[in-house]
Design a protein around this motif. Structure first.
Motif, PDB file in Angstrom:
ATOM      1  N   LYS A 126       1.025  -1.880  -0.034  1.00  0.00           N
ATOM      2  CA  LYS A 126       0.168  -0.190   0.084  1.00  0.00           C
ATOM      3  C   LYS A 126       0.876   0.913  -0.091  1.00  0.00           C
ATOM      4  O   LYS A 126       1.395   1.014   0.679  1.00  0.00           O
ATOM      5  N   PRO A 127       0.575   2.183  -0.467  1.00  0.00           N
ATOM      6  CA  PRO A 127       1.242   3.587  -0.867  1.00  0.00           C
ATOM      7  C   PRO A 127       1.248   4.415   0.557  1.00  0.00           C
ATOM      8  O   PRO A 127       0.390   4.288   1.509  1.00  0.00           O
ATOM      9  N   THR A 128       1.668   5.092   0.622  1.00  0.00           N
ATOM     10  CA  THR A 128       2.449   5.729   1.991  1.00  0.00           C
ATOM     11  C   THR A 128       1.955   6.720   2.057  1.00  0.00           C
ATOM     12  O   THR A 128       2.472   7.490   1.262  1.00  0.00           O
ATOM     13  N   SER A 129       2.077   7.597   3.177  1.00  0.00           N
ATOM     14  CA  SER A 129       1.750   9.263   3.092  1.00  0.00           C
ATOM     15  C   SER A 129       3.365   9.712   3.109  1.00  0.00           C
ATOM     16  O   SER A 129       3.625  10.468   2.846  1.00  0.00           O
ATOM     17  N   LEU A 156      -4.301   7.383  -0.657  1.00  0.00           N
ATOM     18  CA  LEU A 156      -4.185   8.190   0.118  1.00  0.00           C
ATOM     19  C   LEU A 156      -5.385   8.933   1.143  1.00  0.00           C
ATOM     20  O   LEU A 156      -5.524   9.344   1.794  1.00  0.00           O
ATOM     21  N   PHE A 157      -6.540   9.597  -0.754  1.00  0.00           N
ATOM     22  CA  PHE A 157      -7.350  10.987  -0.029  1.00  0.00           C
ATOM     23  C   PHE A 157      -8.280  10.727  -0.326  1.00  0.00           C
ATOM     24  O   PHE A 157      -9.228  10.743   0.423  1.00  0.00           O
ATOM     25  N   SER A 158      -8.175   9.636  -0.862  1.00  0.00           N
ATOM     26  CA  SER A 158     -10.763   9.383  -0.998  1.00  0.00           C
ATOM     27  C   SER A 158     -11.076   7.359  -0.194  1.00  0.00           C
ATOM     28  O   SER A 158     -12.187   7.112  -0.145  1.00  0.00           O
ATOM     29  N   ALA A 186     -17.950  14.979 -11.091  1.00  0.00           N
ATOM     30  CA  ALA A 186     -17.442  13.729 -10.822  1.00  0.00           C
ATOM     31  C   ALA A 186     -16.077  13.378  -9.893  1.00  0.00           C
ATOM     32  O   ALA A 186     -16.152  12.327 -10.330  1.00  0.00           O
ATOM     33  N   THR A 187     -15.792  14.832  -9.431  1.00  0.00           N
ATOM     34  CA  THR A 187     -14.326  14.365  -8.483  1.00  0.00           C
ATOM     35  C   THR A 187     -14.705  14.517  -7.238  1.00  0.00           C
ATOM     36  O   THR A 187     -15.857  14.575  -6.813  1.00  0.00           O
ATOM     37  N   TYR A 188     -13.880  13.600  -6.276  1.00  0.00           N
ATOM     38  CA  TYR A 188     -14.162  13.313  -5.049  1.00  0.00           C
ATOM     39  C   TYR A 188     -13.970  14.377  -3.933  1.00  0.00           C
ATOM     40  O   TYR A 188     -14.947  14.747  -3.374  1.00  0.00           O
ATOM     41  N   HIS A 189     -12.685  14.574  -3.895  1.00  0.00           N
ATOM     42  CA  HIS A 189     -11.791  15.700  -3.666  1.00  0.00           C
ATOM     43  C   HIS A 189     -11.329  16.903  -4.349  1.00  0.00           C
ATOM     44  O   HIS A 189     -11.276  16.822  -5.159  1.00  0.00           O
ATOM     45  N   TRP A 190     -10.752  17.953  -3.754  1.00  0.00           N
ATOM     46  CA  TRP A 190     -10.545  19.267  -4.359  1.00  0.00           C
ATOM     47  C   TRP A 190      -9.027  19.315  -5.291  1.00  0.00           C
ATOM     48  O   TRP A 190      -8.911  19.098  -5.869  1.00  0.00           O
ATOM     49  N   ARG A 193     -12.358  15.822   4.947  1.00  0.00           N
ATOM     50  CA  ARG A 193     -12.006  15.261   6.679  1.00  0.00           C
ATOM     51  C   ARG A 193     -10.824  15.994   6.692  1.00  0.00           C
ATOM     52  O   ARG A 193      -9.463  16.198   5.594  1.00  0.00           O
ATOM     53  N   SER A 194      -9.768  15.609   7.387  1.00  0.00           N
ATOM     54  CA  SER A 194      -8.269  16.192   7.666  1.00  0.00           C
ATOM     55  C   SER A 194      -7.015  14.943   6.696  1.00  0.00           C
ATOM     56  O   SER A 194      -7.613  14.117   7.135  1.00  0.00           O
ATOM     57  N   GLN A 195      -6.730  15.657   5.985  1.00  0.00           N
ATOM     58  CA  GLN A 195      -5.628  14.881   5.712  1.00  0.00           C
ATOM     59  C   GLN A 195      -4.128  15.423   5.147  1.00  0.00           C
ATOM     60  O   GLN A 195      -3.715  16.595   5.103  1.00  0.00           O
ATOM     61  N   LYS A 196      -3.421  14.271   5.817  1.00  0.00           N
ATOM     62  CA  LYS A 196      -2.239  15.050   6.312  1.00  0.00           C
ATOM     63  C   LYS A 196      -1.397  15.376   4.832  1.00  0.00           C
ATOM     64  O   LYS A 196      -0.292  17.151   4.771  1.00  0.00           O
ATOM     65  N   LEU A 197      -1.041  15.267   4.209  1.00  0.00           N
ATOM     66  CA  LEU A 197      -0.582  15.539   2.811  1.00  0.00           C
ATOM     67  C   LEU A 197      -0.800  17.169   2.179  1.00  0.00           C
ATOM     68  O   LEU A 197      -0.591  17.592   1.550  1.00  0.00           O
ATOM     69  N   MET A 198      -2.359  17.403   2.291  1.00  0.00           N
ATOM     70  CA  MET A 198      -3.780  18.499   1.905  1.00  0.00           C
ATOM     71  C   MET A 198      -2.279  20.026   2.643  1.00  0.00           C
ATOM     72  O   MET A 198      -2.065  20.406   1.773  1.00  0.00           O
TER      73      MET A 198
END
Length: 604
Positions: A162-165, A200-202, A310-314, A350-355
């Protein structure tokens, strides 16, 4: 420990991992009678864990399960559990060599530039890119594709990695800071980055990229009433992309020159418009297929409403603009402005560390990038990623490498190296690699390294030799001598007299060796009995046959020869040897008093 408690956990002093809930609680039993004041003790346990002990008065009921307190180990963890402790240690050891190599190259380039600046011009970013690639390889691959079962039916399928942040963050910083060849293709490279790490985002939700991959797989076996699906698939596969090359599984056709790309782009858009007005739609009787393909065409022509729905996140909406709306977006300022608009259209659920890291990079805010790296990924990331930041931005280099008075005349770069070195020094498995980072800090690194080496235990020979090897590597002769003195005293006090004398001799500690000689003389040197003489001979064997290497124990060698000559006289042999032994014993003025006492004792 002072501080208010919080049920929400928002004001916690340190982040706690989810493992805390499953941590075993051990009862603390005692027989102390009342009254007992409740006490709390907090100390370090193994690794990055705290041991919390609660000592309190036993319940008056005195039940079988009643205890006078509890003990629990709380594991401190700044991440979300993506990477295990053992994996972190492998990363720490693996990243040491690339870091040391980069520092060595920096010193060499600095030396050559002082000699003659012009002939030795080098592109520093190439060295940083090599360093970054080595680090990136340690973090694993974004997607691990298992071998084909058809090619080898006996192959045991393994779970894909799995990909990691952490890896995603490193590649993101490499893309924007270190890789100068990618500066002209930043939007396209960002699209590839999201394709690798969209999960990682979805989470488990479907994204445009995942749907497109499924669509590609279905095209192989799909059968329709017309060539409509095939026509749309051809348009997707021939989409113009302004980039050097396309990797495996990427769609589109590459164009390196902007004029060629513009021409292909206009032709491609005209083909989409032509297909939208063709008679193929009348032949397609399947309503769901027809509506899905119509929506797909609207996405490819850059319809904002279709893209947003069509998109899920920004971030997915953000890169969609690069593909279908604004393929010529260039410059971090315009990219940051577009990101802000996409966030308004698609608020983060929701919060995501890469954003936060990405927004800091796009906003060219070095302080935010540094803070996000520290908060989300810890000291390792900050200490190593600063090399990327300083290579890609003159402003970042000035901020991070400049000495600050309020930091004790340290730079921010050196400060974070010292913090990471402290983390390494606190663990028995990683303290050996801390010197690499301490020696890269010119202000306080060597002083802290000396403290670290002097605090290592000396009772284990392997660890002691490792410690001395580090001293030799960094030419710390005085520290090495001090450590050997500590080892000698430790072994002597614990009854290992031979080992104690050996290490004191290695340290050339004449003072302590002389004191040891006095103690030995007082214990076994007052008798010339056969048993005492055998003990004496055994001790001399431990000290070595050469009296000059014995340091302060040279007197014992002379006294050994004196006692041996007296034994010869007792056997009726020549007294000439005894006379020479007495002269040798009385030769050193500092040992005259001991010699006189020895001769007097033997005479009595």
């Amino acid at each position: 420990m002072p501080g208010a408690t919080s049920d929400s956990g928002g004001g916690a002093l340190v982040p706690l991992s989810s493992e805390t809930k499953q941590s075993p609680v051990y009862p603390l039993r005692h027989s102390v009678g009342p009254p007992v004041s409740p006490r709390v003790s907090v100390c370090w346990a193994r690794g990055s864990s705290l041991r919390v002990s609660i000592f309190q008065q036993k319940s008056p009921s005195g039940g079988e399960g009643d205890s006078g307190g509890e003990v629990i180990e709380v594991k401190l963890n700044g991440g979300d559990g993506e990477i295990s402790d053992a994996r972190w240690r492998r990363i720490a050891y693996g990243s040491m060599s690339p870091f040391a190599m980069l520092q060595s190259r920096r010193n060499s380039v600095s030396t050559l530039s002082r000699i003659s600046p012009s002939p030795y011009h080098v592109d520093w970013w190439e060295f940083v890119m090599e360093y970054s690639k080595d680090i990136n390889a340690l973090l694993g691959s974004p997607r691990s594709t298992p071998a084909s079962v058809i090619e080898d039916p006996k192959t045991v399928l393994k779970k894909s990695e799995k990909p990691t942040s952490l890896k995603a963050a490193w590649e993101l910083m490499e893309l924007f800071y270190a890789d100068k060849l990618s500066q002209a293709w930043l939007p396209e490279r960002l699209i590839d980055w999201l394709a690798d790490y969209d999960s990682l985002f979805s989470g488990s939700c479907a994204t445009v990229h995942s749907k497109l991959v499924d669509f590609q797989n279905e095209l192989i076996n799909i059968q329709t009433e017309s060539g409509l699906v095939e026509a749309v698939a051809v348009l997707i596969s021939r989409m113009p992309r302004m980039r050097l090359e396309l990797g495996d599984g990427r769609l589109g056709e590459c164009y390196k020159a902007k004029p060629d790309f513009i021409k292909a782009w206009e032709k491609w858009r005209a083909q989409i418009t032509k297909l939208d007005c063709s008679a193929y739609w009348i032949q397609c009787n399947h309503l769901q297929t027809r509506e899905g393909l119509k929506n797909l065409l609207q996405i490819m022509v850059g319809n904002t409403n279709s893209l947003s729905s069509a998109t899920y996140h920004w971030l997915e909406l953000y890169v969609s603009h690069f593909l279908y709306v604004r393929p010529f977006t260039a410059g971090l300022e315009s990219m940051h402005g577009l990101a802000q608009k996409c966030i308004q259209l698609k608020p983060v659920p929701r919060s995501q560390k890469l954003m936060g890291l990405l927004l800091g990079i796009l906003g060219e805010n070095t302080e935010v990038v540094l803070a996000e790296c520290s908060k989300e990924f810890g000291p390792w990331m900050v200490a190593h990623a600063i090399e990327l930041m300083t290579a890609g931005s003159d402003e970042a280099e000035s901020l991070l490498c400049e000495e600050h008075y309020n930091l004790g005349e340290l730079s921010i770069q050196e400060l974070h190296r010292l913090v990471y070195a402290q983390v390494l020094s606190s663990h028995a498995f990683t303290w050996q690699i801390a010197p690499v980072y301490l020696t890269s800090c010119m202000k306080q690194g060597m002083g802290l390294l000396e403290i670290l080496l002097c605090k290592q235990p000396v009772q284990h020979n392997e660890l002691l030799h490792k410690n001395l090897e580090i001293c030799r590597l960094y030419e710390l002769d005085s520290v090495s001598s001090h450590i050997m003195k500590i080892a000698g005293v430790h072994h002597w006090k614990h009854g290992r007299k031979g080992a104690g004398v050996f290490w004191l001799q290695q340290a050339r500690d004449e003072v302590r060796l002389h004191k040891i000689a006095q103690q030995l003389f007082a214990s076994v040197g007052k008798s010339i009995s056969d048993e005492s003489f055998k003990q004496w001979e055994g001790l001399i064997e431990l000290l070595g046959s050469d009296s000059k290497t014995a340091g302060g124990l040279e007197f014992l060698h002379k006294y050994r020869d004196f006692k041996r000559s007296l034994k010869h006289i007792h056997d009726g042999k020549s007294i000439e040897a005894a006379r020479q032994a007495v002269e040798s014993l009385m030769l050193n003025a500092s040992e005259k008093e001991e010699a006189e006492l020895a001769i007097l004792n033997v005479s009595i």
